[in-house]
Each structure stands twice: as C-alpha cells, then as structure tokens.
Motif scaffolding. Structure first.
Motif, PDB file in Angstrom:
ATOM      1  N   UNK A 105       0.856  -1.178   0.000  1.00  0.00           N
ATOM      2  CA  UNK A 105       0.000   0.000   0.000  1.00  0.00           C
ATOM      3  C   UNK A 105       0.903   1.243   0.000  1.00  0.00           C
ATOM      4  N   UNK A 106       1.229   1.733  -1.174  1.00  0.00           N
ATOM      5  CA  UNK A 106       2.199   2.819  -1.294  1.00  0.00           C
ATOM      6  C   UNK A 106       1.593   4.168  -0.918  1.00  0.00           C
ATOM      7  N   UNK A 107       0.280   4.292  -0.963  1.00  0.00           N
ATOM      8  CA  UNK A 107      -0.407   5.533  -0.588  1.00  0.00           C
ATOM      9  C   UNK A 107      -0.970   5.368   0.817  1.00  0.00           C
ATOM     10  N   UNK A 108      -0.423   6.060   1.814  1.00  0.00           N
ATOM     11  CA  UNK A 108      -0.900   5.895   3.199  1.00  0.00           C
ATOM     12  C   UNK A 108      -2.395   6.179   3.356  1.00  0.00           C
ATOM     13  N   UNK A 109      -2.904   7.155   2.641  1.00  0.00           N
ATOM     14  CA  UNK A 109      -4.331   7.478   2.760  1.00  0.00           C
ATOM     15  C   UNK A 109      -5.189   6.330   2.226  1.00  0.00           C
ATOM     16  N   UNK A 110      -4.736   5.751   1.118  1.00  0.00           N
ATOM     17  CA  UNK A 110      -5.460   4.595   0.555  1.00  0.00           C
ATOM     18  C   UNK A 110      -5.434   3.432   1.539  1.00  0.00           C
ATOM     19  N   UNK A 111      -4.282   3.219   2.182  1.00  0.00           N
ATOM     20  CA  UNK A 111      -4.164   2.146   3.169  1.00  0.00           C
ATOM     21  C   UNK A 111      -5.130   2.381   4.333  1.00  0.00           C
ATOM     22  N   UNK A 112      -5.208   3.618   4.811  1.00  0.00           N
ATOM     23  CA  UNK A 112      -6.098   3.923   5.931  1.00  0.00           C
ATOM     24  C   UNK A 112      -7.554   3.666   5.563  1.00  0.00           C
ATOM     25  N   UNK A 113      -7.951   4.071   4.342  1.00  0.00           N
ATOM     26  CA  UNK A 113      -9.328   3.843   3.921  1.00  0.00           C
ATOM     27  C   UNK A 113      -9.638   2.347   3.832  1.00  0.00           C
ATOM     28  N   UNK A 114      -8.723   1.606   3.240  1.00  0.00           N
ATOM     29  CA  UNK A 114      -8.916   0.153   3.122  1.00  0.00           C
ATOM     30  C   UNK A 114      -8.971  -0.510   4.489  1.00  0.00           C
ATOM     31  N   UNK A 115      -8.101  -0.085   5.382  1.00  0.00           N
ATOM     32  CA  UNK A 115      -8.031  -0.684   6.718  1.00  0.00           C
ATOM     33  C   UNK A 115      -9.329  -0.411   7.478  1.00  0.00           C
ATOM     34  N   UNK A 116      -9.808   0.847   7.416  1.00  0.00           N
ATOM     35  CA  UNK A 116     -11.039   1.181   8.123  1.00  0.00           C
ATOM     36  C   UNK A 116     -12.226   0.420   7.554  1.00  0.00           C
ATOM     37  N   UNK A 117     -12.254   0.263   6.231  1.00  0.00           N
ATOM     38  CA  UNK A 117     -13.344  -0.476   5.602  1.00  0.00           C
ATOM     39  C   UNK A 117     -13.344  -1.933   6.055  1.00  0.00           C
ATOM     40  N   UNK A 118     -12.149  -2.515   6.247  1.00  0.00           N
ATOM     41  CA  UNK A 118     -12.051  -3.931   6.622  1.00  0.00           C
ATOM     42  C   UNK A 118     -12.294  -4.150   8.108  1.00  0.00           C
ATOM     43  N   UNK A 119     -11.785  -3.250   8.969  1.00  0.00           N
ATOM     44  CA  UNK A 119     -11.783  -3.524  10.410  1.00  0.00           C
ATOM     45  C   UNK A 119     -12.574  -2.519  11.247  1.00  0.00           C
ATOM     46  N   UNK A 120     -13.105  -1.486  10.613  1.00  0.00           N
ATOM     47  CA  UNK A 120     -13.962  -0.557  11.338  1.00  0.00           C
ATOM     48  C   UNK A 120     -13.239   0.528  12.102  1.00  0.00           C
ATOM     49  N   UNK A 121     -11.915   0.514  12.140  1.00  0.00           N
ATOM     50  CA  UNK A 121     -11.127   1.546  12.799  1.00  0.00           C
ATOM     51  C   UNK A 121      -9.902   1.843  11.951  1.00  0.00           C
ATOM     52  N   UNK A 122      -9.222   2.948  12.246  1.00  0.00           N
ATOM     53  CA  UNK A 122      -8.026   3.305  11.493  1.00  0.00           C
ATOM     54  C   UNK A 122      -6.831   2.501  12.004  1.00  0.00           C
TER      55      UNK A 122
END
Length: 312
Positions: free
Chosen positions: A287-304
């Motif tokens: 995940x080279x884009x930190x913002x993209x990683x944060x969005x994906x992570x929140x979508x998967x686990x409900x938190x940042x």
C-alpha cells in the motif's frame, strides 16, 4: 518441532512406559507391543502442530499397535491419518483388509475404528493427522478411497509432500505459515481421497490442489510488489482467465483476496512492531499511498490503523 520421546535419554527400565505415554499423547488409545525384550526398546517421536492438524513421526525398534473395539468405545477425537512408511515395511490391517506398506508408500488410517499396525526390526512412519470435520468428506468417500490411493494422479505428489514435511515444518514452527502449511496439506489430502474414491473424474480434485498451491505461493510473496495476477498465472503455467475462474469457484476475486491477505499481514505488524511508522508498514505490504491504506483498513476492520495500534 516437539520431541515427545527419545529413549536414549531414559533408563532402560522406563522406556516401555514412556513409549506408551508418548504414543497416547500423540495419537489415539491403542495397545502397544514391542518386538524387542523389555529394556531394549529404542524410539524417538517428534511432533509438529500445524494449526488444527498435526504431523507425527515415530522411529525405532519393532512395534505393534492394536486399536480394539474397546479402545474405540473409550472415545477420541474423530480423526484420520495419512501416513508414509519412511523406513522398513509395515503391516496394516483395518476393516478386514490387510496390506504391506513398503518404504515410500502411503496408507490411510481411520482413527475412529479398530486397526492393527506393526513393523519388525528398525522402522519409521510419519503421519499427517486431521479431523474429519476439517477434511469435509463423507465416511463413504474415505472408505472408498482407502484401497485405491494409488489410482489417484495425486499419489506421487502427496507422497513427496508428506515425506519432506518435517524439514518444512521445522522451518515454519512458531509462524503463521505453519497453520497455512496445515491448511494446504489438508487440501492435498482432500483432493487425493476425492480423486481416489472416484478416479474416473479427477479434474475437480486437481483444481482444488492447484488452488491450494496458488494461495500458498501468494501468501509467501505478499510483500513482493511484483506479485500480480499475471505473474501468479505464469508461475503456475495457467492462463490469467483460468486463474480468475479458480478463484470464482470459491466465490472470491483474486485482487480482493490479495488485498485482504495483505491487510491482515499489515494489521499483525502494527502491534508486533509498535515503533515502526505506519506508512512504512503499509508500503511493505503493497500500500504505497498511506491514505489509501487507511481507507482500506477502516473499511475492513472498522477503525483506522492508528486506532488499532493504540488499542494494542
């Protein structure tokens, strides 16, 4: 690897009792008879836990294991074992069918039923033990497969896999990959039994084996930025279209499956390396884009990711 028993470290008078205790802890209740006189028992037992299934190796002087109807009534986990004779020749009898198991041959043992297994002189056997529930096959399929293992086109592949497993399992002990090895081996055993039970149509079983190989390969290259669908397909000599078809059969998209696996890897590292920057962890897992990683992570686990790390 756990060494359950090494009689070289025990007084001779204690070896038979220690052998029995170790055997019962690794497998199911059975009567143990030793070929050698009392005190001349030599044995080593090794055990690898691979998630739910396990691998058990026994090497030593001649033995006989007899699981009687009384032992069955005592109760034990509903399991079966696929074993390879790695030294010597075994004699195996179950359900009225007797077979000689030579060095480099497989045998299927229903651990929920009586059986009689023995070897004379020096011998060794290693068994992959798995719960019926994890295997997901009917008793009828397993019983039909037992006498026809050699009819499966997967026989040699599974035989080689089980033979080299101790070395691989040693290297993976203490890692999540140990459980993944157990899952991959379970898929191989399931495919072997399915194709042996009905060897006229082994295509579905072969597809299951290929899927297990692909997911095993991908999980071991998750942090490789060059892991693309095209590369995975090329590594397994299949078309990109067939790769997608294999995943669709399991109600999965390859890309989404890959993202899910990489997110899980990054999540584990957030707490295992608490002082490493989150952006660095994200980049390691593709995940080279930190913002993209944060969005994906929140979508998967409900938190940042930051909240997940803070919660420990």
């Amino acid at each position: 690897m756990a060494v359950l028993l090494d009689t070289a470290a025990l007084p001779r008078a204690d070896r038979e009792e220690a052998f029995y205790a170790a055997m019962m802890s690794a497998s199911v209740p059975a009567r143990v008879e030793h070929e050698t006189p009392s005190g001349e028992v030599h044995a080593r037992m090794d055990f690898w836990l691979l998630g739910t299934p396990d691998l058990f190796r026994n090497e030593g002087t001649g033995i006989r294991l007899v699981r009687t109807p009384k032992h069955v009534r005592i109760g034990a986990p509903e399991r079966l074992a696929l074993a390879v004779q790695v030294i010597g020749t075994g004699r195996f009898d179950q359900a009225g069918r007797e077979q000689r198991v030579r060095t480099g041959e497989l045998m299927l043992v229903d651990l929920t039923a009586p059986y009689d297994f023995a070897w004379r002189g020096a011998g060794a056997s290693q068994a992959f033990q798995i719960d019926y529930a994890d295997l997901g096959l009917s008793v009828e399929t397993i019983r039909a497969a037992a006498p026809r293992l050699r009819s499966s086109p997967l026989y040699d592949l599974v035989l080689h896999h089980l033979t080299v497993m101790p070395t691989v399992a040693d290297a993976l002990q203490g890692t999540e990959s140990a459980a993944q090895l157990g899952e991959a081996t379970t898929s191989l055993v399931r495919a072997l039994l399915t194709s042996a039970a009905d060897h006229r149509d082994s295509a579905p079983a072969m597809a299951d084996v290929l899927f297990a190989r692909i997911t095993w390969y991908a999980r071991n290259h998750l942090t490789d930025p060059g892991l693309t669908p095209a590369r995975v397909a090329a590594e397994h000599n299949i078309s990109l279209r067939y790769l997608y078809k294999l995943f669709a059969k399991h109600q999965l998209s390859f890309e989404q499956w890959l993202i899910t696996e990489r997110l899980a890897g990054a999540r584990r590292q957030l707490t295992s390396t608490p002082h490493r920057p989150i952006a660095s962890i994200a980049a390691q897992w593709g995940f080279l884009d930190p913002a993209h990683f944060t969005r994906r992570f929140r979508r998967a686990y409900g938190i940042t990711p930051q909240e997940y790390r803070r919660r420990g």
